[in-house]
Scaffold this motif. Structure first.
Motif, PDB file in Angstrom:
ATOM      1  N   PHE A 181      30.701  41.138  43.358  1.00  0.00           N
ATOM      2  CA  PHE A 181      30.176  40.316  44.205  1.00  0.00           C
ATOM      3  C   PHE A 181      29.739  41.192  45.437  1.00  0.00           C
ATOM      4  CE2 PHE A 181      34.651  40.904  46.389  1.00  0.00           C
ATOM      5  CZ  PHE A 181      33.666  40.473  47.861  1.00  0.00           C
ATOM      6  N   GLY A 182      28.668  41.045  46.120  1.00  0.00           N
ATOM      7  CA  GLY A 182      28.364  42.334  46.859  1.00  0.00           C
ATOM      8  C   GLY A 182      28.986  42.356  48.142  1.00  0.00           C
ATOM      9  N   PHE A 183      29.496  43.204  49.130  1.00  0.00           N
ATOM     10  CA  PHE A 183      29.902  42.336  50.721  1.00  0.00           C
ATOM     11  C   PHE A 183      28.607  41.582  51.723  1.00  0.00           C
ATOM     12  CE2 PHE A 183      34.061  44.677  49.517  1.00  0.00           C
ATOM     13  CZ  PHE A 183      35.318  43.796  49.734  1.00  0.00           C
ATOM     14  N   LYS A 184      27.899  42.634  51.026  1.00  0.00           N
ATOM     15  CA  LYS A 184      27.048  42.495  52.309  1.00  0.00           C
ATOM     16  C   LYS A 184      26.286  40.539  52.039  1.00  0.00           C
ATOM     17  CE  LYS A 184      22.665  44.217  49.379  1.00  0.00           C
ATOM     18  NZ  LYS A 184      21.427  45.114  49.088  1.00  0.00           N
ATOM     19  N   ASP A 196      38.356  45.608  46.708  1.00  0.00           N
ATOM     20  CA  ASP A 196      37.079  46.297  47.638  1.00  0.00           C
ATOM     21  C   ASP A 196      37.269  47.527  46.712  1.00  0.00           C
ATOM     22  OD1 ASP A 196      35.129  47.435  48.508  1.00  0.00           O
ATOM     23  OD2 ASP A 196      36.575  47.688  50.441  1.00  0.00           O
ATOM     24  N   CYS A 197      35.975  47.770  46.353  1.00  0.00           N
ATOM     25  CA  CYS A 197      35.630  48.713  45.061  1.00  0.00           C
ATOM     26  C   CYS A 197      34.376  50.490  46.226  1.00  0.00           C
ATOM     27  CB  CYS A 197      35.030  48.724  44.349  1.00  0.00           C
ATOM     28  SG  CYS A 197      35.743  47.859  42.682  1.00  0.00           S
ATOM     29  N   ARG A 198      34.257  49.727  47.780  1.00  0.00           N
ATOM     30  CA  ARG A 198      33.553  51.073  48.301  1.00  0.00           C
ATOM     31  C   ARG A 198      34.053  51.844  48.476  1.00  0.00           C
ATOM     32  NH1 ARG A 198      32.191  45.975  53.076  1.00  0.00           N
ATOM     33  NH2 ARG A 198      34.549  46.335  52.492  1.00  0.00           N
ATOM     34  N   PHE A 199      35.686  52.232  48.216  1.00  0.00           N
ATOM     35  CA  PHE A 199      35.303  53.576  47.950  1.00  0.00           C
ATOM     36  C   PHE A 199      35.530  54.312  47.025  1.00  0.00           C
ATOM     37  CE2 PHE A 199      38.827  51.911  45.076  1.00  0.00           C
ATOM     38  CZ  PHE A 199      39.152  52.984  44.246  1.00  0.00           C
ATOM     39  N   ILE A 257      39.666  36.337  41.058  1.00  0.00           N
ATOM     40  CA  ILE A 257      40.281  37.946  41.962  1.00  0.00           C
ATOM     41  C   ILE A 257      38.914  38.415  41.888  1.00  0.00           C
ATOM     42  CG2 ILE A 257      40.629  39.989  41.132  1.00  0.00           C
ATOM     43  CD1 ILE A 257      42.742  38.466  38.638  1.00  0.00           C
ATOM     44  N   ALA A 258      38.109  38.262  43.354  1.00  0.00           N
ATOM     45  CA  ALA A 258      36.923  38.955  43.912  1.00  0.00           C
ATOM     46  C   ALA A 258      37.067  40.251  43.923  1.00  0.00           C
ATOM     47  CB  ALA A 258      36.671  38.035  45.038  1.00  0.00           C
ATOM     48  N   VAL A 259      35.830  40.669  43.326  1.00  0.00           N
ATOM     49  CA  VAL A 259      35.919  42.569  43.273  1.00  0.00           C
ATOM     50  C   VAL A 259      34.527  43.123  43.899  1.00  0.00           C
ATOM     51  CG1 VAL A 259      35.385  44.188  41.757  1.00  0.00           C
ATOM     52  CG2 VAL A 259      37.708  42.723  41.082  1.00  0.00           C
ATOM     53  N   GLY A 260      34.339  43.312  45.163  1.00  0.00           N
ATOM     54  CA  GLY A 260      33.193  43.755  45.620  1.00  0.00           C
ATOM     55  C   GLY A 260      33.631  45.426  46.076  1.00  0.00           C
ATOM     56  N   SER A 268      31.412  47.323  41.718  1.00  0.00           N
ATOM     57  CA  SER A 268      32.373  45.920  41.261  1.00  0.00           C
ATOM     58  C   SER A 268      32.177  45.648  39.850  1.00  0.00           C
ATOM     59  CB  SER A 268      31.988  45.005  42.224  1.00  0.00           C
ATOM     60  OG  SER A 268      29.939  44.340  42.276  1.00  0.00           O
ATOM     61  N   VAL A 269      31.178  45.332  39.499  1.00  0.00           N
ATOM     62  CA  VAL A 269      29.797  44.909  38.631  1.00  0.00           C
ATOM     63  C   VAL A 269      31.303  45.698  36.919  1.00  0.00           C
ATOM     64  CG1 VAL A 269      28.869  44.273  35.906  1.00  0.00           C
ATOM     65  CG2 VAL A 269      28.078  43.910  38.453  1.00  0.00           C
TER      66      VAL A 269
END
Length: 296
Positions: A181-184, A196-199, A257-260, A268-269
């Motif tokens: 998913f997208g946090f936005k 959270d994969c934004r790192f 399990i949500a991966v963002g 995330s994909v």
């Protein structure tokens, strides 16, 4: 013990309790189970659930699966649900609770589209009824085995989710949904865990990768070539192994399990795909969903 008593005990029906927010799709979920051969009863007082299961046990296998819808329309009976669940547990009934969830905005739209009041709004607004219902159902939602967020689902998509969980003849030990998913676009409200994969450096800023998604080999290779990404996947897979064992011990059959990442298109994909493969390798039946891919 008499032989007939042993037969009755072995014939105790499987039970699914469907509940959740008014307007979130309880009737659709119930109809789906009915189509799959379940005996379905809508809006049953909770104190009648144990007697119904007992009657099913006496049906000589003719009623092997029972689904009941319990909701706030029967709110004067609703306080008895906890007592009924304790009775079922004492009788060793195999039961599951499916909770249908949806956002306030989606629920308001649905009630306004059918021009009907919320069952708990009284003299107030629809949002007042929704707030009262959330408060009433909070504990039940926490006890649910499966939470389905229908905010962005149509009827066919909800039926597909129910089919995926209940159509198989054999119930697996543990089923997982790995959702990118997208946090936005907001957190998935039905997530049990959020990653959270934004790192990880964003492929969006690499011109030749921007048009692709995390399903492409180019993007996946880029993501997992970044420092710390493989270690993160290994560490989280180890954590999920421990969590999965705990869920099995506690009888929990479903986990989301949500991966963002920022937009739900690249990082995330790619991470969801790799993580899903790890879970499959651990013997967990896994479905991968990319909620926001293609939304940009």
């Amino acid at each position: 013990m008499r032989e007939s008593d042993q037969g009755e005990s072995a014939a105790i029906p499987e039970l699914v309790i469907i509940s959740g927010m008014s307007g979130a799709g309880r009737s659709t979920a119930a109809k789906c189970l009915e189509d799959l051969g379940w005996f379905v009863v809508d809006n049953i007082p909770p104190e009648l659930i144990p007697p119904m299961v007992d009657l099913g046990a006496r049906s000589q296998g003719n009623v092997a699966k029972i689904a009941v819808v319990v909701d706030v329309r029967g709110r004067r009976f609703f306080d008895n649900l906890k007592e009924s669940l304790a009775t079922l547990d004492a009788q060793k009934v195999k039961r599951r609770i499916v909770f249908l969830e949806s956002s306030d905005e989606a629920l308001v739209r649905r009630f306004e589209s059918v021009r009907r009041p919320h069952p708990l709004q009284g003299d107030g607004r629809i949002v007042d009824g929704i707030a009262a219902e959330r408060d009433l159902l909070r504990e039940l939602r926490g006890d649910a085995d499966l939470v389905i967020d229908t905010s962005s689902l149509n009827v066919h998509e909800l039926r597909a989710k129910m089919d995926a969980q209940f159509a198989g003849e054999e119930v697996p030990e543990l089923r997982a949904t790995v959702m990118s998913f997208g946090f936005k676009y907001g957190l998935p409200v039905d997530a049990d865990m959020v990653i959270d994969c934004r790192f990880i450096p964003n492929p969006h800023w690499v011109p030749e990768l921007r048009p692709f998604t995390g399903l492409s080999e180019e993007v996946s290779d880029y993501v997992f070539d970044q420092p710390g990404t493989k270690e993160f996947l290994d560490g989280y897979a180890d954590l999920l192994r421990i969590v999965a064992e705990g869920y099995r011990r506690e009888g929990k059959r479903y986990v989301t399990i949500a991966v963002g990442c920022t937009g739900g298109k690249h990082r995330s994909v790619a991470m969801s795909e790799k993580l899903a493969r790890r879970l499959v390798g651990e013997g967990v039946e896994t479905v991968t969903v990319h909620r926001d891919m293609g939304r940009e």
